[in-house]
Design a protein around this motif. Structure first.
Motif, PDB file in Angstrom:
ATOM      1  N   THR A  52       0.831  -1.200   0.000  1.00 49.00           N
ATOM      2  CA  THR A  52       0.000   0.000   0.000  1.00 49.00           C
ATOM      3  C   THR A  52       0.865   1.250   0.000  1.00 49.00           C
ATOM      4  N   ALA A  53       1.876   1.267   0.848  1.00 49.49           N
ATOM      5  CA  ALA A  53       2.778   2.424   0.918  1.00 49.49           C
ATOM      6  C   ALA A  53       3.480   2.640  -0.416  1.00 49.49           C
ATOM      7  N   GLN A  54       3.893   1.558  -1.046  1.00 48.75           N
ATOM      8  CA  GLN A  54       4.585   1.698  -2.328  1.00 48.75           C
ATOM      9  C   GLN A  54       3.626   2.084  -3.450  1.00 48.75           C
ATOM     10  N   ALA A  55       2.366   1.639  -3.380  1.00 49.70           N
ATOM     11  CA  ALA A  55       1.366   2.084  -4.359  1.00 49.70           C
ATOM     12  C   ALA A  55       1.142   3.589  -4.209  1.00 49.70           C
TER      13      ALA A  55
ATOM     14  N   PRO B 231       9.957   3.565 -10.612  1.00 49.39           N
ATOM     15  CA  PRO B 231       9.124   2.634  -9.848  1.00 49.39           C
ATOM     16  C   PRO B 231       9.556   1.174 -10.019  1.00 49.39           C
ATOM     17  N   GLU B 232       9.955   0.802 -11.220  1.00 46.91           N
ATOM     18  CA  GLU B 232      10.367  -0.582 -11.471  1.00 46.91           C
ATOM     19  C   GLU B 232      11.611  -0.963 -10.672  1.00 46.91           C
ATOM     20  N   GLN B 233      12.514  -0.004 -10.441  1.00 50.40           N
ATOM     21  CA  GLN B 233      13.742  -0.273  -9.689  1.00 50.40           C
ATOM     22  C   GLN B 233      13.538  -0.257  -8.183  1.00 50.40           C
ATOM     23  N   ASP B 234      12.649   0.595  -7.717  1.00 46.65           N
ATOM     24  CA  ASP B 234      12.626   0.879  -6.282  1.00 46.65           C
ATOM     25  C   ASP B 234      11.340   0.516  -5.554  1.00 46.65           C
ATOM     26  N   LEU B 235      10.268   0.236  -6.259  1.00 48.14           N
ATOM     27  CA  LEU B 235       9.012  -0.148  -5.610  1.00 48.14           C
ATOM     28  C   LEU B 235       8.817  -1.650  -5.791  1.00 48.14           C
ATOM     29  N   LEU B 236       9.678  -2.399  -5.116  1.00 47.52           N
ATOM     30  CA  LEU B 236       9.805  -3.830  -5.367  1.00 47.52           C
ATOM     31  C   LEU B 236       8.700  -4.682  -4.768  1.00 47.52           C
ATOM     32  N   GLN B 237       7.853  -4.110  -3.919  1.00 45.78           N
ATOM     33  CA  GLN B 237       6.709  -4.849  -3.390  1.00 45.78           C
ATOM     34  C   GLN B 237       5.589  -4.953  -4.433  1.00 45.78           C
ATOM     35  N   LEU B 238       5.665  -4.123  -5.480  1.00 39.78           N
ATOM     36  CA  LEU B 238       4.610  -4.080  -6.483  1.00 39.78           C
ATOM     37  C   LEU B 238       4.963  -4.952  -7.686  1.00 39.78           C
ATOM     38  N   SER B 239       3.978  -5.713  -8.153  1.00 39.54           N
ATOM     39  CA  SER B 239       4.171  -6.549  -9.333  1.00 39.54           C
ATOM     40  C   SER B 239       4.047  -5.706 -10.596  1.00 39.54           C
ATOM     41  N   ASP B 240       4.383  -6.298 -11.717  1.00 39.73           N
ATOM     42  CA  ASP B 240       4.221  -5.596 -12.992  1.00 39.73           C
ATOM     43  C   ASP B 240       2.755  -5.221 -13.212  1.00 39.73           C
ATOM     44  N   SER B 241       1.830  -6.117 -12.850  1.00 41.84           N
ATOM     45  CA  SER B 241       0.409  -5.799 -13.037  1.00 41.84           C
ATOM     46  C   SER B 241      -0.038  -4.695 -12.076  1.00 41.84           C
ATOM     47  N   ASP B 242       0.521  -4.653 -10.868  1.00 44.69           N
ATOM     48  CA  ASP B 242       0.213  -3.551  -9.940  1.00 44.69           C
ATOM     49  C   ASP B 242       0.651  -2.218 -10.552  1.00 44.69           C
ATOM     50  N   LEU B 243       1.875  -2.187 -11.058  1.00 44.32           N
ATOM     51  CA  LEU B 243       2.400  -0.963 -11.674  1.00 44.32           C
ATOM     52  C   LEU B 243       1.557  -0.570 -12.883  1.00 44.32           C
ATOM     53  N   GLU B 244       1.122  -1.559 -13.643  1.00 43.94           N
ATOM     54  CA  GLU B 244       0.267  -1.301 -14.803  1.00 43.94           C
ATOM     55  C   GLU B 244      -1.063  -0.669 -14.374  1.00 43.94           C
ATOM     56  N   MET B 245      -1.681  -1.201 -13.321  1.00 41.85           N
ATOM     57  CA  MET B 245      -2.955  -0.658 -12.837  1.00 41.85           C
ATOM     58  C   MET B 245      -2.770   0.770 -12.330  1.00 41.85           C
TER      59      MET B 245
ATOM     60  N   VAL C 274      -7.452  -9.810  -8.264  1.00 40.82           N
ATOM     61  CA  VAL C 274      -6.564  -9.715  -7.094  1.00 40.82           C
ATOM     62  C   VAL C 274      -6.421  -8.252  -6.684  1.00 40.82           C
ATOM     63  N   PRO C 275      -6.315  -8.005  -5.388  1.00 38.65           N
ATOM     64  CA  PRO C 275      -6.125  -6.635  -4.915  1.00 38.65           C
ATOM     65  C   PRO C 275      -4.659  -6.228  -4.975  1.00 38.65           C
ATOM     66  N   ILE C 276      -4.429  -4.937  -4.961  1.00 39.49           N
ATOM     67  CA  ILE C 276      -3.068  -4.404  -4.811  1.00 39.49           C
ATOM     68  C   ILE C 276      -2.754  -4.280  -3.322  1.00 39.49           C
ATOM     69  N   THR C 277      -3.655  -3.663  -2.568  1.00 41.14           N
ATOM     70  CA  THR C 277      -3.405  -3.379  -1.153  1.00 41.14           C
ATOM     71  C   THR C 277      -3.998  -4.424  -0.211  1.00 41.14           C
ATOM     72  N   GLY C 278      -5.083  -5.072  -0.616  1.00 42.11           N
ATOM     73  CA  GLY C 278      -5.782  -6.004   0.258  1.00 42.11           C
ATOM     74  C   GLY C 278      -6.561  -5.314   1.362  1.00 42.11           C
ATOM     75  N   ASP C 279      -6.689  -4.009   1.280  1.00 44.15           N
ATOM     76  CA  ASP C 279      -7.351  -3.230   2.323  1.00 44.15           C
ATOM     77  C   ASP C 279      -8.859  -3.454   2.297  1.00 44.15           C
ATOM     78  N   LYS C 280      -9.477  -3.176   3.421  1.00 48.80           N
ATOM     79  CA  LYS C 280     -10.934  -3.229   3.539  1.00 48.80           C
ATOM     80  C   LYS C 280     -11.514  -2.032   2.782  1.00 48.80           C
TER      81      LYS C 280
END
Length: 189
Positions: free
Chosen positions: A12-15, A106-120, A49-55
């Motif tokens: 979530t923080a990285q998103a 983002p691709e180098q430094d936001l490593l918790q996020l998948s390619d599909s997360d970055l795409e969204m 699938v969620p990015i954050t999984g938040d409620k």
């Protein structure tokens, strides 16, 4: 009714950091929240699938991510590598990157996020990043059928409800929710 709550603070923080990076480093709190919600929604619709999984909850200014909202408002403790590692304290209804130099790309430094997360996130930024906060509030009120006026409080938006809005059948909805729960469990183990 099952409630979605598989919150991943680091993702979530990285998103949020991704969107803040795209904005030049800061955004109005409510705009960042709407962009995060729209990205979460789009990921659920396209990939199940969620990015954050938040409620997900309906609040007076539209749908929000519940625990993310708490972090934005300083009402939640941050874990190492989580919200406080990326996002500064809010000031004057604005949220900013703690240290903009932390993100080369983002691709180098936001490593918790998948390619599909970055795409969204990128897709939502392209579609809505130029909107002002009140246009986004109006859009989430008028165009997102899962939002219901909570009459000054908050009301859960379940995955069942959201998947129904997307036109998914009961079998597909149950399978997606089971998969989301299994993935969240595996991520915590």
């Amino acid at each position: 009714m099952r409630e979605a709550n598989h919150f991943n603070e680091r993702r979530t923080a990285q998103a949020a950091a991704f969107l803040l990076h795209r904005s030049g480093g800061q955004l109005p709190l409510i705009k960042l929240m709407k962009l995060l919600y729209l990205a979460e929604r789009k990921s659920l619709e396209l990939y199940g699938v969620p990015i954050t999984g938040d409620k997900l909850v309906s609040m007076p200014n539209g749908p929000v991510l519940s625990k993310t909202y708490d972090h934005m408002n300083g009402a939640a403790m941050s874990e190492p590598g989580g919200w406080d590692s990326w996002i500064s304290d809010r000031a004057e209804h604005m949220v900013a990157l703690l240290d903009p130099s932390m993100i080369r790309t983002p691709e180098q430094d936001l490593l918790q996020l998948s390619d599909s997360d970055l795409e969204m996130l990128q897709s939502v930024w392209i579609d809505f990043g130029h909107w002002d906060r009140w246009q986004l509030v109006k859009y989430t009120h008028d165009k997102l059928p899962e939002w219901e006026d909570p009459q000054g409080s908050s009301q859960a938006i379940t995955y069942e409800k959201l998947f129904q809005v997307f036109g998914f059948g009961k079998e597909q909805t149950d399978a997606l929710i089971e998969r989301i729960s299994a993935q969240a469990y595996l991520a915590k183990v």
